[in-house]
Design a protein around this motif. Structure first.
Motif, PDB file in Angstrom:
ATOM      1  N   ASN A 210     -14.751 -31.818 -19.761  1.00  0.00           N
ATOM      2  CA  ASN A 210     -13.491 -31.203 -19.720  1.00  0.00           C
ATOM      3  C   ASN A 210     -13.269 -29.740 -20.252  1.00  0.00           C
ATOM      4  OD1 ASN A 210     -10.668 -30.859 -19.142  1.00  0.00           O
ATOM      5  ND2 ASN A 210     -10.108 -32.621 -20.452  1.00  0.00           N
ATOM      6  N   PHE A 211     -13.236 -28.832 -19.349  1.00  0.00           N
ATOM      7  CA  PHE A 211     -12.992 -27.355 -19.925  1.00  0.00           C
ATOM      8  C   PHE A 211     -12.042 -27.038 -20.492  1.00  0.00           C
ATOM      9  CE2 PHE A 211     -13.019 -22.746 -19.657  1.00  0.00           C
ATOM     10  CZ  PHE A 211     -14.294 -22.521 -20.230  1.00  0.00           C
ATOM     11  N   THR A 212     -10.596 -27.787 -20.004  1.00  0.00           N
ATOM     12  CA  THR A 212      -9.518 -27.284 -20.318  1.00  0.00           C
ATOM     13  C   THR A 212      -9.134 -27.850 -21.810  1.00  0.00           C
ATOM     14  OG1 THR A 212      -8.580 -29.393 -19.551  1.00  0.00           O
ATOM     15  CG2 THR A 212      -8.488 -27.558 -18.231  1.00  0.00           C
ATOM     16  N   LYS A 213      -9.884 -28.696 -22.434  1.00  0.00           N
ATOM     17  CA  LYS A 213      -9.648 -28.995 -23.821  1.00  0.00           C
ATOM     18  C   LYS A 213     -10.057 -28.098 -24.950  1.00  0.00           C
ATOM     19  CE  LYS A 213     -13.758 -31.596 -24.753  1.00  0.00           C
ATOM     20  NZ  LYS A 213     -14.557 -32.859 -25.079  1.00  0.00           N
ATOM     21  N   TYR A 214     -10.727 -27.079 -24.601  1.00  0.00           N
ATOM     22  CA  TYR A 214     -11.196 -25.964 -25.505  1.00  0.00           C
ATOM     23  C   TYR A 214     -10.248 -24.963 -25.736  1.00  0.00           C
ATOM     24  CZ  TYR A 214     -15.568 -28.367 -25.022  1.00  0.00           C
ATOM     25  OH  TYR A 214     -16.619 -29.300 -24.986  1.00  0.00           O
ATOM     26  N   ASP A 217      -2.631 -25.724 -24.920  1.00  0.00           N
ATOM     27  CA  ASP A 217      -1.565 -25.592 -23.878  1.00  0.00           C
ATOM     28  C   ASP A 217      -0.987 -24.241 -23.655  1.00  0.00           C
ATOM     29  OD1 ASP A 217      -1.927 -28.129 -23.178  1.00  0.00           O
ATOM     30  OD2 ASP A 217      -0.380 -28.830 -24.373  1.00  0.00           O
ATOM     31  N   TRP A 220      -3.136 -22.040 -21.362  1.00  0.00           N
ATOM     32  CA  TRP A 220      -3.162 -22.668 -19.886  1.00  0.00           C
ATOM     33  C   TRP A 220      -1.902 -22.041 -19.571  1.00  0.00           C
ATOM     34  CZ3 TRP A 220      -7.639 -22.515 -18.186  1.00  0.00           C
ATOM     35  CH2 TRP A 220      -8.566 -23.067 -18.727  1.00  0.00           C
ATOM     36  N   ASN A 221      -0.811 -22.294 -20.238  1.00  0.00           N
ATOM     37  CA  ASN A 221       0.712 -21.975 -19.552  1.00  0.00           C
ATOM     38  C   ASN A 221       0.958 -20.465 -19.415  1.00  0.00           C
ATOM     39  OD1 ASN A 221       1.107 -24.843 -19.373  1.00  0.00           O
ATOM     40  ND2 ASN A 221       2.042 -24.912 -21.506  1.00  0.00           N
ATOM     41  N   SER A 226      -4.621 -17.161 -18.780  1.00  0.00           N
ATOM     42  CA  SER A 226      -5.411 -18.148 -18.112  1.00  0.00           C
ATOM     43  C   SER A 226      -6.215 -17.457 -16.729  1.00  0.00           C
ATOM     44  CB  SER A 226      -4.669 -19.363 -17.386  1.00  0.00           C
ATOM     45  OG  SER A 226      -3.815 -19.084 -16.659  1.00  0.00           O
ATOM     46  N   TYR A 236     -18.682 -25.487 -19.768  1.00  0.00           N
ATOM     47  CA  TYR A 236     -18.820 -25.708 -21.105  1.00  0.00           C
ATOM     48  C   TYR A 236     -20.567 -25.430 -21.352  1.00  0.00           C
ATOM     49  CZ  TYR A 236     -20.220 -27.718 -25.617  1.00  0.00           C
ATOM     50  OH  TYR A 236     -20.627 -27.828 -26.648  1.00  0.00           O
ATOM     51  N   TYR A 271      -6.715 -21.457 -29.096  1.00  0.00           N
ATOM     52  CA  TYR A 271      -7.932 -22.359 -29.286  1.00  0.00           C
ATOM     53  C   TYR A 271      -8.080 -22.957 -30.888  1.00  0.00           C
ATOM     54  CZ  TYR A 271     -10.328 -18.302 -31.062  1.00  0.00           C
ATOM     55  OH  TYR A 271     -10.708 -17.080 -31.627  1.00  0.00           O
TER      56      TYR A 271
END
Length: 379
Positions: A210-214, A217, A220-221, A226, A236, A271
């Protein structure tokens, strides 16, 4: 009938008496004590048939020989035992160990000074090709933000960002290895991996993660931030094992690109995980995918609990104890994970009790532990 291990020892003793030259490779390795560290001298690994000869036309710098395989690692008192085991594993499995050159990066203000660490490495590996570089922590200290684990905030974790600046200009390619790995295959296979097109680094990719967890928010927002991944499909990858093209790295000024993201992180939390995310921001989606066998990572568990883990499916060329748990700590605490036993044969650290036992063994003229290990390899 004699037990198998005892039978092997007896067989080796018979060979020693019948074939004296056979026993020349069996000897006790002296223990080195320096700065409170106690290590045995490693065997003297030599090239096999077909290894490239040293070039006579290169410059006076030893590291400029084009026949060399270059490996960069950090060297510090906290992870010294892991680094020594990693070097030992590389030499033990290399077809051409004399053609491997290690570039060690040591912190300027480490409790064990770079001078002490240099002397210690030389005493453990007398014939090793290596150079120690002093990393000035103030180069990066003001760029480091807090992480989920304090160990990830060590300035030396960021030394790989500066390899293009620190290593001799003639070194145009390097394998970077973390200190918590052991290599169980010939490192020349990794060295020969081609970096296609304009790619700067190669590493095993894990596109199922899950690349987004690195990233947070907040990252990404933000439509501007992003957008950095808009033109690529990021996956990853773990920065503990990388093949790096230093010519392209220097030409592209990738050190500065990584620093730019670190500067932004100081102003805006994008991050949580130390030195990895800036590499993902710059390179993810443009990495030469190397076979997963070259980084069986995560063996140290997660960054919080360090629980035991098993191997990923498939062949193994490199074991990596990334995560909180380190094999030498768990072994000393008598609470090892099953896979920590795979790290143990490369450990050259000698606790006091084992050193005392070795002294008693020397009444025989050799170390029985060395003999048993040698006999085991014969079976």
């Amino acid at each position: 009938m004699l037990p198998l291990r005892l039978s092997a020892v007896v067989s080796s003793l018979i060979l020693c008496f019948l074939l004296p030259p056979f026993c020349l490779g069996i000897r006790s390795f002296p223990t080195t004590e320096d700065g409170g560290h106690r290590y045995a001298e490693a065997p003297d690994y030599r090239n096999g048939a077909g290894c490239p000869a040293a070039s006579s036309g290169h410059s006076l710098l030893p590291s400029c020989d084009p026949s060399l395989v270059h490996i960069a690692m950090t060297l510090d008192s906290g992870y010294l035992r892991g680094s020594i085991a990693a070097v030992h594993s590389v030499l033990r499995h290399s077809s051409c160990p004399e053609n491997v050159f290690f570039h060690f990066v040591a912190a300027e203000f480490d409790p064990a000074s770079p001078r002490v660490l240099t002397r210690l490495v030389r005493s453990i590996f007398p014939s090793l090709n290596f150079k120690v570089y002093i990393f000035r922590e103030d180069t990066v200290i003001n760029l480091i933000s807090s992480s989920i684990r304090q160990a990830l905030e060590n300035p030396l974790n960021y030394a790989r960002n500066y390899l293009g600046d620190m290593l001799d200009p003639c070194v145009d390619r390097v394998i970077y290895l973390d200190s918590d790995v052991v290599v169980v295959d010939d490192v020349r296979k990794l060295w020969r991996v081609a970096l296609a097109g304009s790619r700067v680094i190669g590493a095993p990719e894990y596109c199922h993660a899950n690349f987004t967890k690195y990233f947070t928010d907040e990252f990404w927002n933000d439509p501007v931030l992003s957008r950095v991944f808009a033109s690529r499909t990021p996956c990853y990858f773990n920065t503990g094992v990388m093949v790096m093209d230093l010519v392209r790295w220097r030409e592209g000024n990738f050190r500065k690109k990584i620093e730019n993201w670190m500067e932004l992180q100081r102003k805006k939390r994008i991050y949580e995980l130390g030195s990895l995310p800036p590499f993902l921001l710059v390179f993810a989606g443009n990495v030469e995918a190397i076979d997963h066998r070259w980084n069986q990572h995560g063996l140290g568990g997660d960054n919080v609990n360090g629980v035991c883990r098993s191997l990923h499916p498939g062949p193994v060329s490199l074991l990596h104890w990334s995560g909180k748990g380190k094999p030498w700590v768990r072994l000393d605490d008598k609470q090892p994970c099953p896979l920590d036993r795979l790290w143990e044969p490369y450990d050259l650290y000698k606790p006091k009790q084992l050193r005392d036992d070795t002294v008693r063994d020397q009444n025989w003229g050799f170390s029985s532990s060395i003999l048993v290990g040698y006999a085991h390899d014969l079976l």
